[in-house]
Motif scaffolding. Structure first.
Motif, short mmCIF file in Angstrom:
data_model
loop_
_atom_site.label_atom_id
_atom_site.label_comp_id
_atom_site.label_asym_id
_atom_site.label_seq_id
_atom_site.Cartn_x
_atom_site.Cartn_y
_atom_site.Cartn_z
N ASP A 113 -0.14 4.43 1.71
CA ASP A 113 -1.31 5.16 1.24
C ASP A 113 -2.55 4.27 1.38
O ASP A 113 -2.73 3.33 0.60
N PRO A 114 -3.43 4.54 2.35
CA PRO A 114 -4.60 3.68 2.54
C PRO A 114 -5.55 3.67 1.35
O PRO A 114 -6.37 2.77 1.20
N ARG A 115 -5.43 4.68 0.46
CA ARG A 115 -6.29 4.70 -0.72
C ARG A 115 -6.00 3.51 -1.63
O ARG A 115 -6.88 3.05 -2.36
N ILE A 116 -4.77 3.01 -1.58
CA ILE A 116 -4.43 1.82 -2.39
C ILE A 116 -5.22 0.63 -1.88
O ILE A 116 -5.72 -0.19 -2.68
N ALA A 117 -5.36 0.50 -0.57
CA ALA A 117 -6.18 -0.58 -0.01
C ALA A 117 -7.64 -0.41 -0.43
O ALA A 117 -8.31 -1.39 -0.79
N PHE A 118 -8.12 0.82 -0.40
CA PHE A 118 -9.49 1.11 -0.82
C PHE A 118 -9.70 0.72 -2.27
O PHE A 118 -10.65 -0.01 -2.62
N ASP A 119 -8.83 1.19 -3.16
CA ASP A 119 -8.96 0.92 -4.60
C ASP A 119 -8.82 -0.56 -4.91
O ASP A 119 -9.57 -1.11 -5.73
N THR A 120 -7.85 -1.21 -4.28
CA THR A 120 -7.62 -2.63 -4.55
C THR A 120 -8.81 -3.47 -4.10
O THR A 120 -9.24 -4.39 -4.81
N THR A 121 -9.35 -3.16 -2.92
CA THR A 121 -10.53 -3.89 -2.43
C THR A 121 -11.71 -3.69 -3.37
O THR A 121 -12.45 -4.64 -3.69
N THR A 122 -11.88 -2.47 -3.86
CA THR A 122 -12.97 -2.18 -4.80
C THR A 122 -12.82 -3.01 -6.07
O THR A 122 -13.79 -3.58 -6.58
N ALA A 135 -10.82 -13.53 2.57
CA ALA A 135 -10.39 -12.72 3.70
C ALA A 135 -9.38 -11.66 3.28
O ALA A 135 -8.66 -11.83 2.29
N PHE A 136 -9.36 -10.59 4.05
CA PHE A 136 -8.39 -9.50 3.87
C PHE A 136 -7.64 -9.33 5.17
O PHE A 136 -8.24 -9.13 6.23
N VAL A 137 -6.31 -9.41 5.09
CA VAL A 137 -5.47 -9.23 6.27
C VAL A 137 -4.72 -7.91 6.12
O VAL A 137 -4.04 -7.68 5.11
N CYS A 138 -4.84 -7.05 7.11
CA CYS A 138 -4.21 -5.74 7.07
C CYS A 138 -3.12 -5.69 8.13
O CYS A 138 -3.41 -5.77 9.33
N LEU A 139 -1.88 -5.56 7.69
CA LEU A 139 -0.75 -5.64 8.62
C LEU A 139 -0.34 -4.27 9.16
O LEU A 139 0.63 -4.19 9.91
N GLU A 140 -1.05 -3.23 8.77
CA GLU A 140 -0.81 -1.91 9.36
C GLU A 140 -2.15 -1.29 9.70
O GLU A 140 -3.19 -1.84 9.37
N ALA A 141 -2.14 -0.16 10.36
CA ALA A 141 -3.35 0.35 11.01
C ALA A 141 -4.37 0.97 10.07
O ALA A 141 -5.54 1.04 10.41
N GLN A 142 -3.97 1.44 8.89
CA GLN A 142 -4.88 2.23 8.07
C GLN A 142 -5.80 1.42 7.17
O GLN A 142 -6.96 1.77 6.97
N ILE A 181 0.82 -1.22 0.00
CA ILE A 181 0.00 0.00 0.00
C ILE A 181 0.85 1.27 0.00
O ILE A 181 0.32 2.38 -0.10
N GLN A 182 2.16 1.12 0.14
CA GLN A 182 3.10 2.25 0.04
C GLN A 182 2.74 3.39 0.99
O GLN A 182 2.94 4.57 0.69
#
Length: 199
Positions: free
Chosen positions: A55-64, A76-83, A52-53
């Motif tokens: 940038d939480p928007r990358i997580a948003f866009d990728t999930t979309t 499942a989605f595993v998020c290894l950082e807080a955002q 995600i570099q």
């Protein structure tokens, strides 16, 4: 490891997982290795690791994108950082996608709200008090002594060297008021450290 074990329970031992991380950071490499080790003998596969570099928007866009094209291929989605956990939960909620497991990181209010709503299955809590205390002590040593002192950290106890004496710090929340051998309270100890930076 704890997150991987909980994920295996949530998925009942099988499924495909997308991981959001920042792979250049050593702590996140360790977290991913923990998940891989926990899932090693299960039928759960990590099919994609997304950088995600920061940038939480990358997580948003990728999930979309995933729920638009590969919804049935990701369990499942595993998020290894807080955002990213909040972003993933928000996207799934907006598109009314159910049956997906989201594992988050940290205990900020928005993440906890998503847990209450059922959008996030679980989150891994760290010890922000300990991290802040050790970080501030290291900054103090750098500022006043122009070097980092070695700080041996065990699973429960860190020995931190102040300017005057060794101080025993226990990471257990109930013992945190016993910070300074000179009998100062926690609040006074923080005030002393911060005042050093202002000198």
């Amino acid at each position: 490891m704890t997150g991987g074990q909980r994920l295996a329970q949530e998925l009942k031992g099988k499924g495909n997982v997308v991981v959001f991380t920042m792979p250049d950071q050593h702590n996140m490499q360790d977290r991913l290795r923990g998940y891989r080790d926990a899932l090693d003998r299960s039928g759960i596969k990590i099919t994609r690791v997304v950088d995600i570099q920061g940038d939480p928007r990358i997580a948003f866009d990728t999930t979309t994108q995933i729920i638009g094209k590969k919804k049935d291929k990701v369990d499942a989605f595993v998020c290894l950082e807080a955002q990213s956990g909040k972003e993933v939960a928000g996207v799934l909620n907006s598109y009314k996608v159910t049956g997906k497991v989201v594992m988050a990181m940290d205990t900020d209010p928005e993440t906890l709200d998503w847990i209450k709503k059922g959008g996030i299955a679980a989150t891994i809590a760290q010890k922000p008090y300990s991290m802040a205390f050790v970080g501030m002590q290291m900054l103090d040593n750098l500022y006043h002594h122009n070097r980092l002192r070695s700080i041996p950290i065990g699973p429960r106890i860190a020995l931190l060297r102040s300017r005057h004496s060794w101080t025993r710090f226990c990471s257990d929340r109930q013992e945190q008021c016993r910070l300074v051998s000179a009998g100062k309270t926690e609040r006074h100890w923080w005030a002393e450290i911060i005042s050093r930076f202002r000198r």
